[in-house]
Design an enzyme around this catalytic site. Sequence first.
Site, mmCIF file in Angstrom:
data_model
loop_
_atom_site.group_PDB
_atom_site.id
_atom_site.type_symbol
_atom_site.label_atom_id
_atom_site.label_comp_id
_atom_site.label_asym_id
_atom_site.label_seq_id
_atom_site.Cartn_x
_atom_site.Cartn_y
_atom_site.Cartn_z
ATOM 1 N N GLY A 263 7.725 7.789 -2.065
ATOM 2 C CA GLY A 263 6.500 7.369 -1.937
ATOM 3 C C GLY A 263 5.352 7.698 -1.893
ATOM 4 O O GLY A 263 4.446 7.768 -1.753
ATOM 5 N N GLY B 120 4.080 8.327 -5.487
ATOM 6 C CA GLY B 120 3.302 7.843 -6.110
ATOM 7 C C GLY B 120 4.095 8.437 -7.862
ATOM 8 O O GLY B 120 3.486 9.010 -8.958
ATOM 9 N N SER C 57 7.214 7.909 -8.431
ATOM 10 C CA SER C 57 8.445 7.836 -9.380
ATOM 11 C C SER C 57 9.927 7.542 -8.268
ATOM 12 O O SER C 57 10.545 7.928 -8.900
ATOM 13 C CB SER C 57 9.124 7.510 -10.372
ATOM 14 O OG SER C 57 7.831 7.277 -10.834
ATOM 15 N N SER C 58 10.105 7.658 -7.086
ATOM 16 C CA SER C 58 11.195 8.002 -6.659
ATOM 17 C C SER C 58 12.247 7.020 -6.824
ATOM 18 O O SER C 58 13.622 7.204 -7.065
ATOM 19 C CB SER C 58 11.055 8.744 -4.786
ATOM 20 O OG SER C 58 10.589 7.580 -4.457
ATOM 21 N N ASP D 264 8.080 3.420 -14.585
ATOM 22 C CA ASP D 264 8.286 3.807 -14.315
ATOM 23 C C ASP D 264 10.270 4.546 -14.627
ATOM 24 O O ASP D 264 10.218 5.530 -14.984
ATOM 25 C CB ASP D 264 8.803 4.067 -12.703
ATOM 26 C CG ASP D 264 7.318 4.184 -12.320
ATOM 27 O OD1 ASP D 264 6.035 4.445 -12.902
ATOM 28 O OD2 ASP D 264 7.007 4.050 -11.035
ATOM 29 N N TYR E 199 -1.114 -3.813 -5.459
ATOM 30 C CA TYR E 199 -0.423 -4.032 -6.604
ATOM 31 C C TYR E 199 -0.050 -5.327 -6.864
ATOM 32 O O TYR E 199 -0.798 -6.323 -7.792
ATOM 33 C CB TYR E 199 0.848 -3.460 -6.570
ATOM 34 C CG TYR E 199 1.692 -3.451 -7.926
ATOM 35 C CD1 TYR E 199 1.194 -2.604 -9.229
ATOM 36 C CD2 TYR E 199 2.473 -4.239 -8.157
ATOM 37 C CE1 TYR E 199 1.646 -2.419 -10.318
ATOM 38 C CE2 TYR E 199 2.528 -4.000 -9.609
ATOM 39 C CZ TYR E 199 2.443 -3.876 -10.864
ATOM 40 O OH TYR E 199 3.262 -3.667 -11.667
HETATM 41 P P1 ADP Z 1 7.876 6.047 -5.080
HETATM 42 O O1 ADP Z 1 8.946 4.999 -5.929
HETATM 43 O O2 ADP Z 1 6.324 5.866 -5.463
HETATM 44 O O3 ADP Z 1 8.210 7.184 -4.938
HETATM 45 P P2 ADP Z 1 8.271 2.944 -4.074
HETATM 46 O O4 ADP Z 1 7.510 3.385 -2.376
HETATM 47 O O5 ADP Z 1 8.172 2.549 -4.871
HETATM 48 O O6 ADP Z 1 7.696 5.099 -4.048
HETATM 49 O O7 ADP Z 1 9.099 3.801 -3.290
HETATM 50 C C1 ADP Z 1 10.141 4.783 -2.484
HETATM 51 C C2 ADP Z 1 11.291 4.429 -1.769
HETATM 52 O O8 ADP Z 1 12.672 4.331 -3.062
HETATM 53 C C3 ADP Z 1 11.921 4.887 -0.791
HETATM 54 O O9 ADP Z 1 11.028 4.625 0.577
HETATM 55 C C4 ADP Z 1 13.646 4.930 -0.275
HETATM 56 O O10 ADP Z 1 13.634 3.449 0.720
HETATM 57 C C5 ADP Z 1 13.229 5.106 -2.055
HETATM 58 N N1 ADP Z 1 14.255 5.924 -2.705
HETATM 59 C C6 ADP Z 1 13.529 7.221 -3.145
HETATM 60 N N2 ADP Z 1 14.585 7.911 -3.296
HETATM 61 C C7 ADP Z 1 15.157 8.050 -2.070
HETATM 62 C C8 ADP Z 1 16.679 8.776 -1.791
HETATM 63 N N3 ADP Z 1 16.660 10.164 -2.429
HETATM 64 N N4 ADP Z 1 17.188 8.297 -1.445
HETATM 65 C C9 ADP Z 1 17.400 7.029 -0.241
HETATM 66 N N5 ADP Z 1 15.927 6.109 -0.843
HETATM 67 C C10 ADP Z 1 15.529 6.653 -1.515
#
Ligand code: ADP
Length: 337
Positions: A81, A83, A85-86, A131, A181
């Site tokens: 979360g 920004g 792109s996790s 992303d 968004y």
């Molecule tokens: P961003 O993509 O910018 O980091 P988002 O809010 O769009 O932020 O996405 C974050 C969400 O993606 C997390 O709250 C979680 O639900 C999920 N997520 C991302 N990476 C992981 C991970 N390694 N394990 C579990 N959930 C993940």
Amino acid sequence: MALPLVTVVVGSETSGQNITIVTTTQDADEPLRVDFSLSSDGSLSPGSPSWANYVKGVIHHYRAPPVPGFRAVIASSVPLGGGLSSSASLEVAFYTFLQQIKPDDGDKVSKAVACQQAEHSHAGVPCGIMDQFVSVLGRERHALLIDCRSLEATPVPLADSGLVILITNSNVKHSLASSEYSVRRRQCEEAAYILGKASLRDATMKDLEAVKDKLDDVTYRRAHHVIEEINRTVQAAEALKRGAYKEFGKLMVESHNSLRDMYEVSCRELDELVSIAMEVEGVFGSRMTGGGFGGCTVTLLLAHAVDRIIFRIKERYSGTPTFYVTTPSQGARVLSL
Ligand code: ADP
């Protein structure tokens, strides 16, 4: 560009239809382990915990169904979360894992689109393609110029060994981040409608000025940002090709200022980080990245200035920053154990 941060999925196929997934990321919502079964048609509905919806979406949109049962573990160095792109990195890593146990045709653009669909349908986020595109197609020592309409991606060299890209996490996240968004998207669609265009991509600043009195001030400013940002992106790619880092950096700052004043998705902390960065010698440019209202800034600078900027931000930033010193890295790939 893809960052050197990674999400890794390790797992293996099992007999039957059962799926077990564990995430080692403590920041994800509980439980960190999910067990479910695949229905005979391969469809999966979103549910709880919310992190598993990204994975369920990827299984649902996987392009070579049916997916067999499997067990897998996710580990990631991408902050959640922030920004960076996790979520796209999780989707693309998981898609890459599925390709190992049940190969699809290997088409990379379709892979990115399937991951975007996963986020739309299962995480409920109407995100764009950037992303997922970068996570799939990112190339070492290159930035990626993406045409979101034709889905073409052009690698642009960014390989000067005297340069680094510093990511600074503001470590703040304002509650507006998730809701605004879709508000911005609606405002842009409204502006395009009034302009009589299918998309703001087809509009020029001249077109916008011609209908200015038909638009309210907010809608005008949103469209102004998007039309200029599209032009800036093309100019920035050209500048990068010529190695004109000063010019590229200036465009980064103009982009930030427009995101702050016209699109209104920045916040005090991001503005502070950009202005501190710009005071440091050796910095070419800095701007927010991601959806805004917190998260990270990205700064292009001379490698020898990196200690100085980190010191200066630590000294002056009102919050607690985290730093990642990066260079453009490769997108998703298979690692052999
Ligand atoms: P961003 O993509 O910018 O980091 P988002 O809010 O769009 O932020 O996405 C974050 C969400 O993606 C997390 O709250 C979680 O639900 C999920 N997520 C991302 N990476 C992981 C991970 N390694 N394990 C579990 N959930 C993940």
